[in-house]
Design a protein around this motif. Structure first.
Motif, PDB file in Angstrom:
ATOM      1  N   GLN A  21       0.822  -1.202   0.000  1.00 31.87           N
ATOM      2  CA  GLN A  21       0.000   0.000   0.000  1.00 31.87           C
ATOM      3  C   GLN A  21       0.858   1.254   0.000  1.00 31.87           C
ATOM      4  N   PRO A  22       0.688   2.159  -0.992  1.00 27.26           N
ATOM      5  CA  PRO A  22       1.419   3.434  -0.943  1.00 27.26           C
ATOM      6  C   PRO A  22       0.861   4.314   0.153  1.00 27.26           C
ATOM      7  N   SER A  23       1.617   5.320   0.533  1.00 29.86           N
ATOM      8  CA  SER A  23       1.167   6.202   1.610  1.00 29.86           C
ATOM      9  C   SER A  23      -0.052   7.000   1.165  1.00 29.86           C
ATOM     10  N   GLU A  24      -0.832   7.452   2.141  1.00 37.85           N
ATOM     11  CA  GLU A  24      -2.005   8.278   1.862  1.00 37.85           C
ATOM     12  C   GLU A  24      -1.694   9.748   2.117  1.00 37.85           C
ATOM     13  N   TRP A  25      -0.417  10.069   2.052  1.00 35.51           N
ATOM     14  CA  TRP A  25       0.008  11.454   2.249  1.00 35.51           C
ATOM     15  C   TRP A  25      -0.673  12.346   1.211  1.00 35.51           C
ATOM     16  N   PRO A  26      -1.351  13.419   1.668  1.00 35.03           N
ATOM     17  CA  PRO A  26      -2.071  14.299   0.719  1.00 35.03           C
ATOM     18  C   PRO A  26      -1.107  15.036  -0.206  1.00 35.03           C
ATOM     19  N   LEU A  27      -1.318  14.888  -1.494  1.00 38.34           N
ATOM     20  CA  LEU A  27      -0.383  15.434  -2.473  1.00 38.34           C
ATOM     21  C   LEU A  27      -0.578  16.935  -2.686  1.00 38.34           C
ATOM     22  N   PRO A  28       0.511  17.710  -2.536  1.00 37.02           N
ATOM     23  CA  PRO A  28       0.452  19.111  -2.963  1.00 37.02           C
ATOM     24  C   PRO A  28       0.606  19.188  -4.481  1.00 37.02           C
ATOM     25  N   PRO A  29       0.373  20.343  -5.091  1.00 33.23           N
ATOM     26  CA  PRO A  29       0.415  20.463  -6.560  1.00 33.23           C
ATOM     27  C   PRO A  29       1.748  20.052  -7.180  1.00 33.23           C
ATOM     28  N   GLU A  30       2.876  20.244  -6.468  1.00 33.64           N
ATOM     29  CA  GLU A  30       4.193  19.979  -7.069  1.00 33.64           C
ATOM     30  C   GLU A  30       4.586  18.505  -7.007  1.00 33.64           C
ATOM     31  N   SER A  31       3.751  17.674  -6.377  1.00 37.37           N
ATOM     32  CA  SER A  31       4.107  16.265  -6.191  1.00 37.37           C
ATOM     33  C   SER A  31       3.218  15.374  -7.059  1.00 37.37           C
ATOM     34  N   SER A  32       3.611  14.112  -7.193  1.00 33.04           N
ATOM     35  CA  SER A  32       2.822  13.183  -8.012  1.00 33.04           C
ATOM     36  C   SER A  32       2.920  11.777  -7.453  1.00 33.04           C
ATOM     37  N   ARG A  33       1.867  11.002  -7.686  1.00 35.98           N
ATOM     38  CA  ARG A  33       1.805   9.604  -7.262  1.00 35.98           C
ATOM     39  C   ARG A  33       1.050   8.831  -8.331  1.00 35.98           C
ATOM     40  N   PHE A  34       1.594   7.693  -8.750  1.00 38.96           N
ATOM     41  CA  PHE A  34       0.935   6.932  -9.810  1.00 38.96           C
ATOM     42  C   PHE A  34       1.063   5.441  -9.513  1.00 38.96           C
ATOM     43  N   VAL A  35      -0.065   4.751  -9.515  1.00 40.08           N
ATOM     44  CA  VAL A  35      -0.097   3.297  -9.357  1.00 40.08           C
ATOM     45  C   VAL A  35      -0.420   2.691 -10.720  1.00 40.08           C
ATOM     46  N   VAL A  36       0.447   1.821 -11.190  1.00 37.28           N
ATOM     47  CA  VAL A  36       0.252   1.199 -12.508  1.00 37.28           C
ATOM     48  C   VAL A  36      -1.018   0.349 -12.470  1.00 37.28           C
ATOM     49  N   PRO A  37      -1.919   0.513 -13.451  1.00 32.61           N
ATOM     50  CA  PRO A  37      -3.170  -0.266 -13.458  1.00 32.61           C
ATOM     51  C   PRO A  37      -2.910  -1.775 -13.390  1.00 32.61           C
TER      52      PRO A  37
END
Length: 300
Positions: free
Chosen positions: A3-19
């Motif tokens: 499980q990736p973290s649930e840290w709330p992303l600010p505009p300058e950050s990104s998170r992507f889970v491959v389908p």
């Protein structure tokens, strides 16, 4: 995937889970089943970023670009600073968090594949050695940013085939950078740059181990041992390769004879020089020159 973290992303950050469907394709595709990303991201100044995993079913890499953090493994903590890379193999419970005062900026990749463990072994990641002090490298950062671009093609399998092989390139590049990091760490008592400068300056003549060891203020035995620890090769082997590189340059840009080039790189015996050249390059000096001129096939 863990499980990736649930840290709330600010505009300058990104998170992507491959389908999941794409992961299924990557896990069986001939070109990717050995190694492929399953989640990746970039967190900028990740204030309050924290994660605890008691179960870890994939492989994780974290590259700290700025700021600080803390990694905890089996009740032992490690301070993470800019330039450090964390590698966490499958099955290693862990916790990490960003510093409260100077939160880290990180790239992270969850990955899997049949060869994942082989890459972990290749990078010499083992118990009590999950943190690699690598330093900040512009090309590595650029490659990680290129890897993140795959999130823009979430339904394009070819983009993920490329991403999987870019990940392979990133990990092998890290392996290349590790000796440099060790050299920098040891710079206070072993000036490798000075040794290599001396080799370059005397590539046209002979240079013995006694002279090199004396330059490093070490005994010959300890000099050879230290040099090999930092470079993975012996000083004489590196010096010979410098000579052959110089010989290749002279073959490329001059019309000097083989005898003249042999003498120019410190070999009085042209026959011996040709033997050394062929041992390293796979072809003789004359064949090398003919290849440059197009009269000898490249596929030797």
């Amino acid at each position: 995937m863990s499980q990736p973290s649930e840290w709330p992303l600010p505009p300058e950050s990104s998170r992507f889970v491959v389908p999941r469907k794409t992961v299924a394709h990557l896990s069986t595709h001939t070109l990717t089943k050995g190694l492929y990303p399953i989640g990746l991201g970039y967190y900028k100044q990740a204030f309050n970023h924290t994660m605890l995993r008691r179960t870890h079913d994939d492989y994780l890499m974290i590259y700290c670009l700025d700021g600080e953090g803390e990694l905890t493994l089996d009740h032992e903590s490690y301070d993470i600073k800019a330039g450090d890379i964390i590698f966490l193999p499958r099955g290693v419970p862990h916790a990490y968090r960003a510093s409260e005062l100077t939160p880290w900026t990180i790239y992270w990749i969850h990955f899997s594949g049949e060869q994942s463990e082989d890459f972990i072994d290749y990078l010499a990641v083992r118990e009590n050695n999950f943190v690699l002090p690598l330093g900040i490298h512009a090309r590595l950062t650029s490659d990680l940013e290129s890897l993140l671009e795959c999130r823009q093609s979430s339904y394009n399998l070819s983009a993920f085939v490329h991403a999987a092989n870019l990940l392979r390139q990133i990990l092998t590049h890290i392996a290349q950078l590790q000796p440099l990091a060790k050299q920098q760490k040891a710079a206070h008592n072993f000036d490798l740059e000075l040794i290599h400068s001396l080799m370059q300056a005397r590539a046209h003549e002979q240079l013995d181990l006694d002279t090199l060891a004396e330059t490093a203020n070490l005994s010959k035995f300890h000099f050879i041992k230290k040099y090999k620890e930092l470079t993975g090769t012996t000083p004489i082997n590196h010096f010979i390769h410098l000579k052959i590189e110089r010989a290749c340059h002279l073959l490329d840009v001059t019309t000097k004879s083989i005898n003249e080039i042999s003498f120019a790189v410190g070999y009085e015996d042209a026959y011996y020089f040709s033997r050394i050249f062929k041992k390293i390059m796979g072809i003789s000096p004359s064949q090398y020159r003919r290849m440059r001129m197009g009269t000898y096939p490249y596929s030797y």
